[in-house]
Structure formats: structure tokens, C-alpha cells
Design a protein around this motif. Sequence first.
Motif, PDB file in Angstrom:
ATOM      1  N   ASN A  49       1.194  -1.221  -0.067  1.00 13.49           N
ATOM      2  CA  ASN A  49      -0.046  -0.143  -0.150  1.00 13.49           C
ATOM      3  C   ASN A  49       0.439   1.247  -0.229  1.00 13.49           C
ATOM      4  O   ASN A  49       0.884   1.823   1.097  1.00 13.49           O
ATOM      5  CB  ASN A  49      -0.889   0.006   1.455  1.00 13.49           C
ATOM      6  CG  ASN A  49      -1.890  -0.990   1.108  1.00 13.49           C
ATOM      7  OD1 ASN A  49      -2.429  -1.904   0.407  1.00 13.49           O
ATOM      8  ND2 ASN A  49      -2.414  -1.656   2.129  1.00 13.49           N
TER       9      ASN A  49
ATOM     10  N   HIS B 148      -8.894  -9.224  -9.497  1.00 13.08           N
ATOM     11  CA  HIS B 148      -9.065  -8.300  -8.722  1.00 13.08           C
ATOM     12  C   HIS B 148      -9.785  -7.171 -10.053  1.00 13.08           C
ATOM     13  O   HIS B 148     -10.894  -6.200  -9.350  1.00 13.08           O
ATOM     14  CB  HIS B 148      -8.201  -7.506  -7.812  1.00 13.08           C
ATOM     15  CG  HIS B 148      -8.080  -8.859  -6.784  1.00 13.08           C
ATOM     16  ND1 HIS B 148      -8.143  -8.733  -5.696  1.00 13.08           N
ATOM     17  CD2 HIS B 148      -6.470  -9.490  -6.920  1.00 13.08           C
ATOM     18  CE1 HIS B 148      -7.141  -9.271  -5.184  1.00 13.08           C
ATOM     19  NE2 HIS B 148      -6.802  -9.884  -5.959  1.00 13.08           N
TER      20      HIS B 148
ATOM     21  N   ASP C 292     -11.730  -5.234 -12.239  1.00 12.41           N
ATOM     22  CA  ASP C 292     -12.932  -3.839 -12.001  1.00 12.41           C
ATOM     23  C   ASP C 292     -13.639  -3.607 -13.379  1.00 12.41           C
ATOM     24  O   ASP C 292     -12.982  -2.221 -13.821  1.00 12.41           O
ATOM     25  CB  ASP C 292     -12.900  -3.207 -10.840  1.00 12.41           C
ATOM     26  CG  ASP C 292     -14.506  -2.207 -10.531  1.00 12.41           C
ATOM     27  OD1 ASP C 292     -14.859  -1.952 -10.792  1.00 12.41           O
ATOM     28  OD2 ASP C 292     -14.301  -1.477  -9.666  1.00 12.41           O
TER      29      ASP C 292
ATOM     30  N   ARG D 261      -6.530  -4.018 -10.453  1.00 13.72           N
ATOM     31  CA  ARG D 261      -6.278  -3.361  -9.144  1.00 13.72           C
ATOM     32  C   ARG D 261      -5.293  -4.091  -8.680  1.00 13.72           C
ATOM     33  O   ARG D 261      -5.972  -4.955  -7.509  1.00 13.72           O
ATOM     34  CB  ARG D 261      -7.982  -3.789  -8.065  1.00 13.72           C
ATOM     35  CG  ARG D 261      -8.896  -2.760  -8.878  1.00 13.72           C
ATOM     36  CD  ARG D 261      -9.542  -1.624  -7.827  1.00 13.72           C
ATOM     37  NE  ARG D 261     -10.204  -0.841  -7.854  1.00 13.72           N
ATOM     38  CZ  ARG D 261     -11.461  -0.294  -7.823  1.00 13.72           C
ATOM     39  NH1 ARG D 261     -12.255  -1.896  -7.709  1.00 13.72           N
ATOM     40  NH2 ARG D 261     -11.707   0.677  -8.517  1.00 13.72           N
TER      41      ARG D 261
ATOM     42  N   ASP E 259      -8.494   6.783  -6.479  1.00 12.67           N
ATOM     43  CA  ASP E 259      -8.677   4.444  -7.164  1.00 12.67           C
ATOM     44  C   ASP E 259      -7.815   4.491  -5.985  1.00 12.67           C
ATOM     45  O   ASP E 259      -8.572   3.295  -5.201  1.00 12.67           O
ATOM     46  CB  ASP E 259      -8.197   4.094  -8.196  1.00 12.67           C
ATOM     47  CG  ASP E 259      -8.916   3.000  -7.929  1.00 12.67           C
ATOM     48  OD1 ASP E 259     -10.433   2.252  -8.127  1.00 12.67           O
ATOM     49  OD2 ASP E 259      -8.211   1.582  -8.289  1.00 12.67           O
ATOM     50  N   TYR E 260      -6.521   4.660  -6.407  1.00  9.73           N
ATOM     51  CA  TYR E 260      -5.686   4.233  -4.669  1.00  9.73           C
ATOM     52  C   TYR E 260      -5.874   4.382  -2.996  1.00  9.73           C
ATOM     53  O   TYR E 260      -5.887   3.956  -2.910  1.00  9.73           O
ATOM     54  CB  TYR E 260      -3.626   4.802  -5.197  1.00  9.73           C
ATOM     55  CG  TYR E 260      -2.461   4.150  -4.133  1.00  9.73           C
ATOM     56  CD1 TYR E 260      -2.157   3.145  -4.000  1.00  9.73           C
ATOM     57  CD2 TYR E 260      -2.807   5.798  -2.836  1.00  9.73           C
ATOM     58  CE1 TYR E 260      -1.238   3.262  -2.753  1.00  9.73           C
ATOM     59  CE2 TYR E 260      -1.807   5.138  -1.581  1.00  9.73           C
ATOM     60  CZ  TYR E 260      -0.820   4.286  -1.888  1.00  9.73           C
ATOM     61  OH  TYR E 260      -0.095   4.044  -0.764  1.00  9.73           O
TER      62      TYR E 260
ATOM     63  N   ASN F  13      -9.070   1.954  -3.027  1.00  8.10           N
ATOM     64  CA  ASN F  13      -8.850   0.263  -2.950  1.00  8.10           C
ATOM     65  C   ASN F  13      -6.734   0.588  -3.125  1.00  8.10           C
ATOM     66  O   ASN F  13      -6.111   0.447  -3.878  1.00  8.10           O
ATOM     67  CB  ASN F  13      -8.666  -0.531  -3.999  1.00  8.10           C
ATOM     68  CG  ASN F  13     -10.486   0.003  -4.316  1.00  8.10           C
ATOM     69  OD1 ASN F  13     -11.310  -0.691  -3.927  1.00  8.10           O
ATOM     70  ND2 ASN F  13     -10.411   1.029  -4.653  1.00  8.10           N
TER      71      ASN F  13
ATOM     72  N   ARG G 162      -2.962  -0.565  -2.640  1.00  9.23           N
ATOM     73  CA  ARG G 162      -1.995  -1.639  -3.084  1.00  9.23           C
ATOM     74  C   ARG G 162      -0.580  -1.040  -3.361  1.00  9.23           C
ATOM     75  O   ARG G 162      -1.012   0.046  -3.455  1.00  9.23           O
ATOM     76  CB  ARG G 162      -2.743  -2.403  -4.303  1.00  9.23           C
ATOM     77  CG  ARG G 162      -2.917  -1.545  -5.810  1.00  9.23           C
ATOM     78  CD  ARG G 162      -3.890  -1.276  -6.054  1.00  9.23           C
ATOM     79  NE  ARG G 162      -4.745  -0.962  -7.415  1.00  9.23           N
ATOM     80  CZ  ARG G 162      -5.347   0.658  -7.764  1.00  9.23           C
ATOM     81  NH1 ARG G 162      -6.051   0.521  -7.215  1.00  9.23           N
ATOM     82  NH2 ARG G 162      -5.728   0.633  -9.129  1.00  9.23           N
TER      83      ARG G 162
END
Length: 298
Positions: free
Chosen positions: A30, A106, A108, A147, A175-176, A179, A181
Motif C-alpha cells: 500500500n 481483482h 473491476d 486492481r 482509486d489508490y 483501493n 495497493r
Amino acid sequence: MNTVAAFTEVSKSFGSFTAVDRVSFALEENKIYGLLGRNGAGKTTIMHLLTAQQFATGGDIRVFGEAPYENSKVLQQLCFIKESQRFPDHFSVRDVLKLAPSFYPHWDAAFADSLVSEFNLPLKRRMKKLSRGMLSAVCIIIGLASRAPLTLFDEPYLGLDAVARQLFYTRLLEDYSLNPRTIVLSTHLIDEVSQLLEHVIVIDKGRVILDEESEELRGAAFTVTGPADKIERLASGKRVLRRESFAGQSSATLMGGWTQREREAASGEGLTLTPVSLQQLVVGLTGADTAIKTGVGL
């Protein structure tokens, strides 16, 4: 914080040429990383090793705690978007996006559809008929909508105009935040992405020469302008990244150990201090005149 990937004394040689030379670093979960350096520094080779597209000559590579080679459990958690991304010529944009979920668990689809609309991509057009910018947009959509817990972008925005690149940066950051990562960006457009990066790894001639949190690098280097003798005294114990002389004045870009007292003392002696951007710092570290010189012959 958990480690997503780790290189330990990793090397990669092609015949007599060593592209990666005893490299060690770790990627934490992350976090957004910048993998930076000049052309041919070894950045793409490191990404190929990380994603099991090449075998290391020596050292150890661990991704999600395991060796990535022929390891489907690890590889399905990766997405590598590279400059030379290839697709079957007869595939349309729609075909590529329909196939993507089989590679990325994952995936989307709704997010991908929204990005297609924002980048104005023609879904029915064949990949071989796309412009360079449109092909880059397809790759960006795959990288974002995958993702994947570990996503790597190697110069993914060739051919994109400034508006499209900004759209990429904005959607990536949005988006980070929703979600999280681990994301690795390798790019020459350092100033454009500098505010996105949380950690910076600089590669030069196959070796890691900088591995620091972005926050630690802010204020780490200044360009000092003024009389040469005063700059020479200030440069003691620092790394001189660049030197210039003009119109009776000298300037030096100095890195390391800048305290508030030092900055105030320099200003009090009539020296001008200008903060160095991340791009200027990388250029200074990897340029032809980057040998370490501390207070000598300024």
C-alpha cells in the motif's frame, strides 16, 4: 508494514554486460514507489525480474514471500504495464478488456468502462489501428482496473497529451485512496508524478544509489549561489551534485544534512538558496558530473 517484494543482492547479466548489479531493496504494501533513473540504468530489467519475465543471474527475489517463477499464486497478484506492451493484432479494444478478467482476479469492469469513456477509446477498433496515445490509454486502463496488489507501470503514457496524462494521475490517486495497493511508476516525467510518489528508488548503472521516503528528500538538496569561497565552506561534508560559474558568481547543488541553522547562516552570508526538485535531484545524482566532491575546487 508488510513487505510485498524484496530483492536481496540480485544481479542480472547478459553475456559480459551486467544490467543489474547486486541490487537490494524492499517494496512495502500500500505504497506508491517511483523507480527512477536514466535510459539503460536497469529499471526495466528490474521490473522483468520482479514479474518473473527474466531469470536473475544471482541473488534472491521474493514476491509476497515466495519465489515468483512459475508461481501462479504470486503471478496472478501482479500487473506489469510496459512501454512495449503487445496485443494480438486482430483483437479490438473490447476484446482486450473482455479477456482481462481471466488474467486479473481483482478486475473491476465498471471502473474499466468508466475509464474507456473518459479516454474516449473506440471499443470496436482493432489494436493494430490504434494511435500510440490510444494504445497507452488501453494499457493504463488495464493497469488501473486490474486492481492488482502489485502493479507496475513502465513508461505507460507515451503518446498521451498533457490532459490525458493528468487524467491518469488523477484516477490513479483517487482509486489508490479507495483501493490501496503497491504501485511502482517508472517514468522520465518525474516532475509530473513527484507529488504522487511516497518512496523513491533511483537506479544508476545497474545499482541502487538512492532508496528514500519522498518526505525525507524534500529539502535534502539546495542550489546555492554566491561567492565561490563561501560556497566551498558550506559544501564541507555535503555531496556536490552540480557546479557552475557565471558572471563572477558560482553555484553548486548540495545534498545532505541541511539544518535550519545552516540555511539561515547561508542566507546571512549573502548566499541564495533554491530548493531542488525531485527531477533535478535525480538528474544531479545520475548525470555525468555527479561524482562526490565535498568542498573541493568550487
